[in-house]
Scaffold this motif. Structure first.
Motif, short mmCIF file in Angstrom:
data_model
loop_
_atom_site.label_atom_id
_atom_site.label_comp_id
_atom_site.label_asym_id
_atom_site.label_seq_id
_atom_site.Cartn_x
_atom_site.Cartn_y
_atom_site.Cartn_z
N CYS A 140 0.82 -1.20 0.00
CA CYS A 140 0.00 0.00 0.00
C CYS A 140 0.86 1.25 0.00
CB CYS A 140 -0.91 -0.01 1.23
SG CYS A 140 -1.91 1.50 1.42
N ARG A 141 0.47 2.20 -0.82
CA ARG A 141 1.06 3.54 -0.81
C ARG A 141 0.01 4.61 -0.55
NH1 ARG A 141 4.23 4.28 -6.25
NH2 ARG A 141 4.62 6.31 -5.27
N ASN A 142 -1.24 4.28 -0.86
CA ASN A 142 -2.32 5.26 -0.73
C ASN A 142 -3.42 4.67 0.14
OD1 ASN A 142 -1.11 6.94 -2.95
ND2 ASN A 142 -1.60 5.11 -4.10
N LEU A 143 -3.79 5.39 1.19
CA LEU A 143 -4.79 4.91 2.13
C LEU A 143 -6.05 5.75 2.02
CD1 LEU A 143 -5.24 2.81 4.36
CD2 LEU A 143 -4.51 4.55 6.02
N LEU A 144 -7.14 5.10 1.63
CA LEU A 144 -8.43 5.76 1.48
C LEU A 144 -9.16 5.64 2.81
CD1 LEU A 144 -10.23 7.10 -0.73
CD2 LEU A 144 -11.12 4.81 -1.21
N VAL A 145 -9.36 6.75 3.51
CA VAL A 145 -9.86 6.75 4.88
C VAL A 145 -11.33 7.13 4.91
CG1 VAL A 145 -9.57 7.71 7.20
CG2 VAL A 145 -7.56 7.39 5.72
N THR A 146 -12.16 6.26 5.52
CA THR A 146 -13.60 6.50 5.61
C THR A 146 -14.08 6.14 7.02
OG1 THR A 146 -14.24 4.24 4.97
CG2 THR A 146 -13.86 5.83 3.19
N GLY A 147 -15.30 6.60 7.37
CA GLY A 147 -15.91 6.18 8.61
C GLY A 147 -16.10 7.29 9.62
N VAL A 148 -15.95 6.95 10.89
CA VAL A 148 -16.20 7.89 11.98
C VAL A 148 -15.09 7.75 13.03
CG1 VAL A 148 -18.69 7.83 11.64
CG2 VAL A 148 -17.65 6.21 13.23
N SER A 149 -14.94 8.79 13.83
CA SER A 149 -15.62 10.06 13.69
C SER A 149 -14.62 11.11 13.24
CB SER A 149 -16.25 10.48 15.01
OG SER A 149 -15.26 10.92 15.93
N ALA A 150 -15.16 12.14 12.58
CA ALA A 150 -14.33 13.27 12.18
C ALA A 150 -13.81 14.03 13.38
CB ALA A 150 -15.13 14.21 11.27
N ASN A 151 -14.40 13.79 14.54
CA ASN A 151 -13.95 14.46 15.77
C ASN A 151 -12.62 13.89 16.27
OD1 ASN A 151 -17.03 14.20 15.67
ND2 ASN A 151 -16.76 15.94 17.04
N ILE A 152 -12.47 12.56 16.22
CA ILE A 152 -11.33 11.92 16.87
C ILE A 152 -10.59 10.95 15.94
CG2 ILE A 152 -10.55 10.47 18.78
CD1 ILE A 152 -11.58 13.08 19.80
N ALA A 153 -11.21 9.80 15.62
CA ALA A 153 -10.49 8.71 14.97
C ALA A 153 -10.05 9.02 13.54
CB ALA A 153 -11.33 7.43 15.00
N ILE A 154 -10.88 9.72 12.78
CA ILE A 154 -10.52 10.01 11.39
C ILE A 154 -9.28 10.90 11.30
CG2 ILE A 154 -11.27 11.13 9.25
CD1 ILE A 154 -12.51 8.38 9.70
N PRO A 155 -9.23 12.06 12.00
CA PRO A 155 -7.99 12.83 11.93
C PRO A 155 -6.78 12.07 12.46
CG PRO A 155 -9.52 13.80 13.53
CD PRO A 155 -10.28 12.79 12.74
N ASN A 156 -6.96 11.25 13.51
CA ASN A 156 -5.87 10.44 14.00
C ASN A 156 -5.36 9.51 12.90
OD1 ASN A 156 -5.01 9.99 17.14
ND2 ASN A 156 -6.92 11.13 16.95
N ALA A 157 -6.28 8.86 12.19
CA ALA A 157 -5.89 7.94 11.12
C ALA A 157 -5.14 8.66 10.01
CB ALA A 157 -7.12 7.24 10.56
N VAL A 158 -5.64 9.83 9.62
CA VAL A 158 -5.01 10.58 8.54
C VAL A 158 -3.62 11.05 8.95
CG1 VAL A 158 -5.13 12.71 7.18
CG2 VAL A 158 -7.17 11.28 7.47
N PHE A 159 -3.49 11.62 10.14
CA PHE A 159 -2.18 12.11 10.59
C PHE A 159 -1.18 10.96 10.70
CE2 PHE A 159 -4.58 15.63 13.04
CZ PHE A 159 -4.67 16.39 11.89
N ASP A 160 -1.62 9.84 11.27
CA ASP A 160 -0.71 8.70 11.41
C ASP A 160 -0.30 8.17 10.04
OD1 ASP A 160 -0.71 8.85 14.14
OD2 ASP A 160 -2.14 7.22 14.45
N ALA A 161 -1.26 8.11 9.10
CA ALA A 161 -0.93 7.63 7.76
C ALA A 161 0.13 8.52 7.11
CB ALA A 161 -2.19 7.58 6.90
#
Length: 216
Positions: A140-161
């Protein structure tokens, strides 16, 4: 928004993984521990869009990985170092291992080829879990991020990626937060600075376009 050509390059099925974050019955289902978030995810069409993306990924050969948050019945190993964790421990619906609360919610389909990665601690589906190792082993080079929540887990996932070297792609209509307009503010003011922002329809159009011909 990227051009169609740029997005198609980023979403090459050979190097893309679709990540669903906490799309589980106890979070976005009918008997959610967080009814306001569940209502937003369903009434806004976000959960339906996640299901559409998962179906499109299955059809196109894009790997799907479902990240689920859960805890042991005895709470061992779970975080207690933030208000969020303490509040979650008092909710009437608990995300307990082995219960229906931690099953991926309808209408999202889980195929045998999918990965389901469960975490017992923390805020991110990547930090301290098997996700990063699995992504690297999958090429994987590109991670398509979906789901919940935009408050906590989604930004965490994006920043970590991003910190781990992946290109993060976020379909803005496939993430939800509360209050209802929070996800839009998060995308506009934060995620757009570090991720490629797109839509569900644009992703599906890419997967139905150049790659279909290349695979045929």
């Amino acid at each position: 928004m990227p051009s169609n050509e740029q997005l198609a390059e980023q979403l090459d099925p050979a190097t893309t993984v679709l990540l669903t974050v906490e799309c589980q019955q106890g979070v976005v289902g009918q008997d959610s521990a967080l009814p306001e978030l569940a209502k937003e995810a369903r009434s806004s069409g976000v959960l339906r869009n996640v299901a559409r993306l998962v179906a499109g990924a299955h059809e196109t050969g894009v790997q799907v990985l479902h990240a689920v948050a859960e805890r042991r019945p005895d709470g061992r190993g779970a975080n207690h170092n933030a208000r969020l964790f303490r509040a979650a421990a008092r909710l009437p619906v608990q995300q307990l291992s082995g219960t229906t609360a931690v099953r991926v919610a309808e209408p999202i389909e889980v195929w045998d080829e999918d990965f389901v990665v469960r975490r017992l601690h923390g805020l991110s589906p990547l930090a301290g879990t098997d996700v990063d190792a699995l992504l690297r082993n999958l090429g994987c080079r590109n991670l398509l991020v979906t789901g919940v929540s935009a408050n906590i887990a989604i930004p965490n996932a994006v920043f970590d990626a991003v910190n781990l070297g992946y290109t993060a792609v976020v379909p803005s209509d496939a993430i939800a937060g509360v209050p209802s307009d929070y996800a839009h503010a998060m995308v506009r003011n934060t995620l757009a600075l570090v991720a490629t922002i797109t839509t569900t329809d644009a992703v599906l159009a890419c997967w139905k376009g150049p790659w279909r011909g290349a695979q045929g």
